[in-house]
Scaffold this active site. Structure first.
Site, PDB file in Angstrom:
ATOM      1  N   CYS A 227     -17.146  -9.989  26.459  1.00  0.00           N
ATOM      2  CA  CYS A 227     -17.323  -8.791  27.292  1.00  0.00           C
ATOM      3  C   CYS A 227     -17.829  -7.593  26.497  1.00  0.00           C
ATOM      4  O   CYS A 227     -17.943  -6.500  27.038  1.00  0.00           O
ATOM      5  CB  CYS A 227     -16.010  -8.433  27.983  1.00  0.00           C
ATOM      6  SG  CYS A 227     -14.843  -7.588  26.883  1.00  0.00           S
TER       7      CYS A 227
ATOM      8  N   CYS B 256      -9.278  -8.367  22.188  1.00  0.00           N
ATOM      9  CA  CYS B 256     -10.307  -7.495  22.755  1.00  0.00           C
ATOM     10  C   CYS B 256      -9.610  -6.366  23.507  1.00  0.00           C
ATOM     11  O   CYS B 256      -8.750  -6.613  24.351  1.00  0.00           O
ATOM     12  CB  CYS B 256     -11.190  -8.302  23.697  1.00  0.00           C
ATOM     13  SG  CYS B 256     -12.316  -7.259  24.649  1.00  0.00           S
TER      14      CYS B 256
ATOM     15  N   ILE C  22       2.439  -8.348   7.550  1.00  0.00           N
ATOM     16  CA  ILE C  22       1.472  -8.777   8.564  1.00  0.00           C
ATOM     17  C   ILE C  22       0.586  -9.904   8.044  1.00  0.00           C
ATOM     18  O   ILE C  22      -0.430 -10.228   8.653  1.00  0.00           O
ATOM     19  CB  ILE C  22       0.590  -7.580   9.010  1.00  0.00           C
ATOM     20  CG1 ILE C  22      -0.158  -6.972   7.805  1.00  0.00           C
ATOM     21  CG2 ILE C  22       1.436  -6.510   9.701  1.00  0.00           C
ATOM     22  CD1 ILE C  22      -1.178  -5.898   8.205  1.00  0.00           C
TER      23      ILE C  22
ATOM     24  N   PHE D 165       0.808  -1.220   0.000  1.00  0.00           N
ATOM     25  CA  PHE D 165       0.000   0.000   0.000  1.00  0.00           C
ATOM     26  C   PHE D 165       0.844   1.273   0.000  1.00  0.00           C
ATOM     27  O   PHE D 165       0.346   2.365  -0.205  1.00  0.00           O
ATOM     28  CB  PHE D 165      -1.029   0.007   1.145  1.00  0.00           C
ATOM     29  CG  PHE D 165      -0.442   0.110   2.512  1.00  0.00           C
ATOM     30  CD1 PHE D 165      -0.075   1.334   3.031  1.00  0.00           C
ATOM     31  CD2 PHE D 165      -0.279  -1.019   3.297  1.00  0.00           C
ATOM     32  CE1 PHE D 165       0.450   1.438   4.305  1.00  0.00           C
ATOM     33  CE2 PHE D 165       0.258  -0.934   4.566  1.00  0.00           C
ATOM     34  CZ  PHE D 165       0.616   0.300   5.067  1.00  0.00           C
ATOM     35  N   ARG D 166       2.154   1.121   0.204  1.00  0.00           N
ATOM     36  CA  ARG D 166       3.015   2.309   0.174  1.00  0.00           C
ATOM     37  C   ARG D 166       3.457   2.667  -1.242  1.00  0.00           C
ATOM     38  O   ARG D 166       3.855   3.778  -1.511  1.00  0.00           O
ATOM     39  CB  ARG D 166       4.254   2.099   1.039  1.00  0.00           C
ATOM     40  CG  ARG D 166       3.935   2.196   2.510  1.00  0.00           C
ATOM     41  CD  ARG D 166       5.208   2.147   3.330  1.00  0.00           C
ATOM     42  NE  ARG D 166       4.878   1.985   4.731  1.00  0.00           N
ATOM     43  CZ  ARG D 166       4.705   0.816   5.312  1.00  0.00           C
ATOM     44  NH1 ARG D 166       4.830  -0.287   4.638  1.00  0.00           N
ATOM     45  NH2 ARG D 166       4.399   0.755   6.594  1.00  0.00           N
TER      46      ARG D 166
ATOM     47  N   GLN E 152       8.417  -7.225   7.973  1.00  0.00           N
ATOM     48  CA  GLN E 152       7.567  -6.048   8.133  1.00  0.00           C
ATOM     49  C   GLN E 152       6.146  -6.358   7.674  1.00  0.00           C
ATOM     50  O   GLN E 152       5.273  -5.510   7.753  1.00  0.00           O
ATOM     51  CB  GLN E 152       8.146  -4.891   7.315  1.00  0.00           C
ATOM     52  CG  GLN E 152       9.518  -4.458   7.795  1.00  0.00           C
ATOM     53  CD  GLN E 152      10.104  -3.369   6.920  1.00  0.00           C
ATOM     54  OE1 GLN E 152      10.438  -3.573   5.756  1.00  0.00           O
ATOM     55  NE2 GLN E 152      10.231  -2.185   7.485  1.00  0.00           N
TER      56      GLN E 152
ATOM     57  N   HIS F 158       5.507  -5.702  12.589  1.00  0.00           N
ATOM     58  CA  HIS F 158       4.272  -4.920  12.508  1.00  0.00           C
ATOM     59  C   HIS F 158       3.037  -5.734  12.872  1.00  0.00           C
ATOM     60  O   HIS F 158       1.918  -5.328  12.587  1.00  0.00           O
ATOM     61  CB  HIS F 158       4.133  -4.297  11.111  1.00  0.00           C
ATOM     62  CG  HIS F 158       5.194  -3.285  10.819  1.00  0.00           C
ATOM     63  ND1 HIS F 158       5.578  -2.924   9.549  1.00  0.00           N
ATOM     64  CD2 HIS F 158       5.970  -2.541  11.648  1.00  0.00           C
ATOM     65  CE1 HIS F 158       6.541  -2.011   9.614  1.00  0.00           C
ATOM     66  NE2 HIS F 158       6.802  -1.775  10.871  1.00  0.00           N
TER      67      HIS F 158
ATOM     68  N   ASN G 211      16.751  -6.536  -4.027  1.00  0.00           N
ATOM     69  CA  ASN G 211      15.684  -5.546  -4.183  1.00  0.00           C
ATOM     70  C   ASN G 211      15.633  -5.128  -5.647  1.00  0.00           C
ATOM     71  O   ASN G 211      16.660  -5.117  -6.320  1.00  0.00           O
ATOM     72  CB  ASN G 211      15.991  -4.325  -3.298  1.00  0.00           C
ATOM     73  CG  ASN G 211      14.739  -3.559  -2.934  1.00  0.00           C
ATOM     74  OD1 ASN G 211      13.710  -4.144  -2.627  1.00  0.00           O
ATOM     75  ND2 ASN G 211      14.818  -2.252  -2.970  1.00  0.00           N
TER      76      ASN G 211
ATOM     77  N   SER H  67      12.923  -1.196   0.626  1.00  0.00           N
ATOM     78  CA  SER H  67      13.799  -0.096   0.231  1.00  0.00           C
ATOM     79  C   SER H  67      14.596   0.407   1.437  1.00  0.00           C
ATOM     80  O   SER H  67      15.422   1.297   1.319  1.00  0.00           O
ATOM     81  CB  SER H  67      12.956   1.041  -0.338  1.00  0.00           C
ATOM     82  OG  SER H  67      11.970   1.396   0.609  1.00  0.00           O
TER      83      SER H  67
HETATM   84 ZN   LIG Z   1     -13.448  -8.979  25.744  1.00  0.00          ZN
END
Ligand SMILES: [Zn+2]
Length: 243
Positions: free
Chosen positions: A157, A131, A107, A37-38, A105, A123, A218, A196
């Site tokens: 909760c 929660c 996720i 997304f960068r 980096q 990340h 790269n 990069s």
């Molecule tokens: Zn909770």
């Protein structure tokens, strides 16, 4: 040096190393089809009123939770993507005892999906969600299953659930960072790929490396190219398929 010679040198470095650490950025996942997304052709989309850097910030999560989740569900659901050749080869190197850790980096959890065990996710991960009230952890279903409504709520909760990913304005997890530093400081070979090296904390972390071979892979040049033992400007898949 010709590409073939560089690939040969890369192969030799792998053969002669026993404590490899791999440091990867978004470029590792783009070959699985996950957009960065960068980058300018990344996932930024006119459909959203704000740039991704704004939406993926702590302030935005707290103040515009519904809008955050609209974007997050739409753009960050990597659960249906599969590991590519780089993820698979790295998992193999770990099994052989040559590779000691991956620092990433990303996720998207693709290294674990490929079978890697020691992965420092700087990340965080879309596979972990907690929660904000009772701190109970949940898998990705609670976020990406549409039946969970607009803002995912803890069944125990009624607290708001937050992905365990590091948003803009948030600090990195101390244990993850010190694990990554420790792995890098003990490595004989550090492979830095698909980044990069401009995004914090990548540039800071590789300074801890004091081993023999620094390999940079790269597509574009980075400011660290002159420090490296070997620099390969080529797609990651093309490099990793030879080992
Ligand atoms: Zn909770």
């Amino acid at each position: 040096m010709e590409l073939d010679d560089k690939l040969e040198q890369f192969k030799n470095i792998i053969t002669n190393s026993n404590n490899i650490v791999f440091f990867g950025g978004a470029g590792v996942s783009t070959e699985s089809g996950i957009p960065d997304f960068r980058s300018k052709d990344g996932l930024y989309n006119q459909k959203y009123k704000y740039p991704p850097e704004t939406i993926l910030s702590h302030t935005f999560f707290v103040g515009n939770t519904e809008e955050f989740y609209k974007f997050y569900r739409d753009k960050m659901n990597a659960t249906k993507f599969e590991p590519n050749i780089t993820h698979l080869k790295l998992a193999e190197l770990e099994k052989q005892g040559k590779l000691k850790a991956i620092v990433t980096q990303n996720i998207d959890g693709l290294h674990q999906k490929a079978g890697s065990k020691v992965v420092y996710e700087l990340h965080g991960s879309i596979y972990r969600n907690y929660c904000t009230k009772c701190k109970k952890f949940y898998g990705p279903e609670i976020i990406f299953d549409e039946k969970t409504g607009d803002v995912p709520i803890c069944p125990e909760c009624s607290g708001i659930i937050k992905p365990d990913v590091v948003l803009y304005e948030e600090g990195l997890d101390d244990e993850t960072v010190s694990g990554a530093i420790n792995a890098i400081a003990n490595a004989d070979t550090l492979i830095v790929a698909g980044t990069s090296l401009t995004v914090y904390p990548a540039s800071g972390l590789i300074r801890y490396f004091k081993g023999k071979n620094l390999v940079l892979i790269n597509r574009d040049a980075t400011q660290y190219d002159s420090m490296a033992t070997l620099v390969i400007h080529e797609s990651l898949g093309k490099v990793f398929e030879i080992i």
